[in-house]
Scaffold this motif. Structure first.
Motif, short mmCIF file in Angstrom:
data_model
loop_
_atom_site.label_atom_id
_atom_site.label_comp_id
_atom_site.label_asym_id
_atom_site.label_seq_id
_atom_site.Cartn_x
_atom_site.Cartn_y
_atom_site.Cartn_z
N ALA A 14 3.84 2.29 9.41
CA ALA A 14 2.01 1.74 8.72
C ALA A 14 0.89 3.24 9.27
O ALA A 14 0.52 2.71 8.44
N SER A 15 0.86 3.44 10.47
CA SER A 15 0.13 4.25 11.08
C SER A 15 0.50 5.25 9.91
O SER A 15 -0.92 6.30 10.43
N GLY A 16 1.47 5.38 10.00
CA GLY A 16 1.66 6.77 9.40
C GLY A 16 1.07 6.84 7.98
O GLY A 16 0.64 7.97 7.61
N LEU A 17 1.06 6.31 7.15
CA LEU A 17 0.30 5.88 5.85
C LEU A 17 -1.28 5.59 6.51
O LEU A 17 -1.95 6.72 5.14
N ARG A 18 -2.00 4.85 6.95
CA ARG A 18 -2.72 3.46 7.38
C ARG A 18 -3.09 3.68 8.95
O ARG A 18 -2.88 2.17 8.42
N LEU A 19 -3.17 4.29 9.66
CA LEU A 19 -3.79 4.26 10.64
C LEU A 19 -4.71 2.76 10.84
O LEU A 19 -4.76 2.01 11.21
N TYR A 20 -5.85 2.73 10.27
CA TYR A 20 -6.86 2.23 11.17
C TYR A 20 -6.87 1.11 10.03
O TYR A 20 -7.15 -0.09 10.58
N THR A 118 5.66 12.20 4.25
CA THR A 118 5.48 11.74 2.54
C THR A 118 4.81 11.56 1.87
O THR A 118 4.77 12.44 0.61
N LYS A 119 3.50 10.95 2.76
CA LYS A 119 2.38 10.73 1.89
C LYS A 119 1.91 11.94 1.69
O LYS A 119 0.68 12.06 0.45
N SER A 139 -3.55 6.22 -3.61
CA SER A 139 -3.79 5.50 -2.54
C SER A 139 -3.95 3.88 -2.68
O SER A 139 -4.39 3.48 -1.76
N SER A 140 -4.21 3.62 -3.83
CA SER A 140 -3.96 2.20 -4.12
C SER A 140 -2.77 1.93 -3.81
O SER A 140 -2.52 0.44 -3.29
N THR A 141 -1.72 2.18 -4.06
CA THR A 141 -0.40 1.85 -3.94
C THR A 141 -0.34 1.87 -2.57
O THR A 141 0.80 0.96 -1.83
N GLU A 142 -0.89 2.88 -2.46
CA GLU A 142 -0.09 3.11 -0.48
C GLU A 142 -0.92 1.28 0.50
O GLU A 142 -0.38 1.21 1.31
N ASP A 143 -2.25 1.35 0.15
CA ASP A 143 -3.04 0.23 0.93
C ASP A 143 -1.93 -0.79 0.72
O ASP A 143 -2.00 -2.01 1.75
N VAL A 144 -1.27 -0.97 -0.86
CA VAL A 144 -1.20 -2.18 -0.68
C VAL A 144 0.64 -2.34 -0.06
O VAL A 144 1.05 -3.31 0.53
N LEU A 145 1.18 -0.80 -0.05
CA LEU A 145 2.62 -0.66 0.67
C LEU A 145 2.29 -1.02 2.16
O LEU A 145 3.31 -2.20 2.90
N GLY A 149 4.10 -3.94 3.79
CA GLY A 149 5.28 -3.71 4.45
C GLY A 149 4.60 -4.63 5.83
O GLY A 149 5.95 -4.79 6.84
N LEU A 150 3.42 -4.25 6.71
CA LEU A 150 3.20 -5.23 7.65
C LEU A 150 3.63 -6.33 7.84
O LEU A 150 4.08 -7.38 8.40
N ALA A 151 3.12 -7.18 6.58
CA ALA A 151 3.90 -8.60 6.31
C ALA A 151 5.13 -8.77 6.50
O ALA A 151 5.80 -9.89 7.59
#
Length: 205
Positions: A14-20, A118-119, A139-145, A149-151
């Motif tokens: 998940a950090s590789g996509l959206r760290l913060y 990949t992103k 971008s929205s798809t990445e947020d959902v992923l 994924g974390l869940a």
């Protein structure tokens, strides 16, 4: 051990996509006692860490939706997301053997790097298109992923680990193709610009 592996893999991926966003979500869940993190990751539930991660996640939310600027943002965060993924993966094992922690850090960095590249490659290809809507969708798809994924990593570790194995196989197949696509796209843009400049120069003559 399965829970620790899933936590480490989930945080690094998940950090590789959206760290913060990753740090913010996990910090909030730990703060309210919904998940229990190892002592080595206890700072994630700090109010200061959650607040800073939330602010940075908001800025990333905006930056990631601006075509072309998002690729610059990704380029800068190559030096942030991958090391952060390594640190979070090692921290997920708690006070383990130093050799095991080193292996976890290397694996976490590799997983974060696979997700990040990949992103970044996908977004670079999307940015070759003049329309902005595909950028917003991606971008929205990445947020959902990241949220899904974390869940799964936190509450369905076996399912998440199986999906991560599939992601790694996909990334190994996709990354070389993405790189060739980005190279070809930029070469095409450069040739088009040279052609346009030549035609303008010919008209002036």
């Amino acid at each position: 051990m399965i829970d620790a592996l899933s936590l480490g893999a989930g945080l690094s991926w998940a950090s590789g996509l959206r760290l913060y966003l990753t740090v913010f979500l996990v910090g909030v869940l730990a703060r309210f006692g919904i998940v229990h993190l190892p002592e080595t990751l206890s700072t994630q539930s700090s109010g200061w860490v959650i607040g800073a991660a939330g602010v940075l996640a908001f800025f990333e939310f905006l930056a990631d939706r601006i075509p072309a600027f998002d690729s610059l943002w990704d380029a800068i965060h190559t030096f942030i997301r991958i090391p952060a993924g390594a640190v979070l993966a090692a921290g997920s094992l708690g006070h383990a053997d130093p050799v095991l922690l080193t292996v976890a850090a290397l694996a976490g960095g590799a997983l974060a790097g696979s997700a990040h590249l990949t992103k970044a490659g996908t977004r670079a290809l999307i940015n070759l298109s003049p329309e902005p809507f595909s950028n917003w969708v991606a971008s929205s798809t990445e947020d959902v992923l990241v949220c899904v994924g974390l869940a799964l990593a936190l509450f369905a570790p076996l399912v998440f680990l199986v999906l991560m194995a599939g992601f790694l196989a996909f990334a190994m197949w996709a990354l070389p193709r993405l790189w060739r696509g980005v190279q070809g796209g930029f070469r095409g843009m450069a040739a088009h610009m040279v052609s346009r400049l030549g035609s303008i120069g010919g008209k002036r003559d």
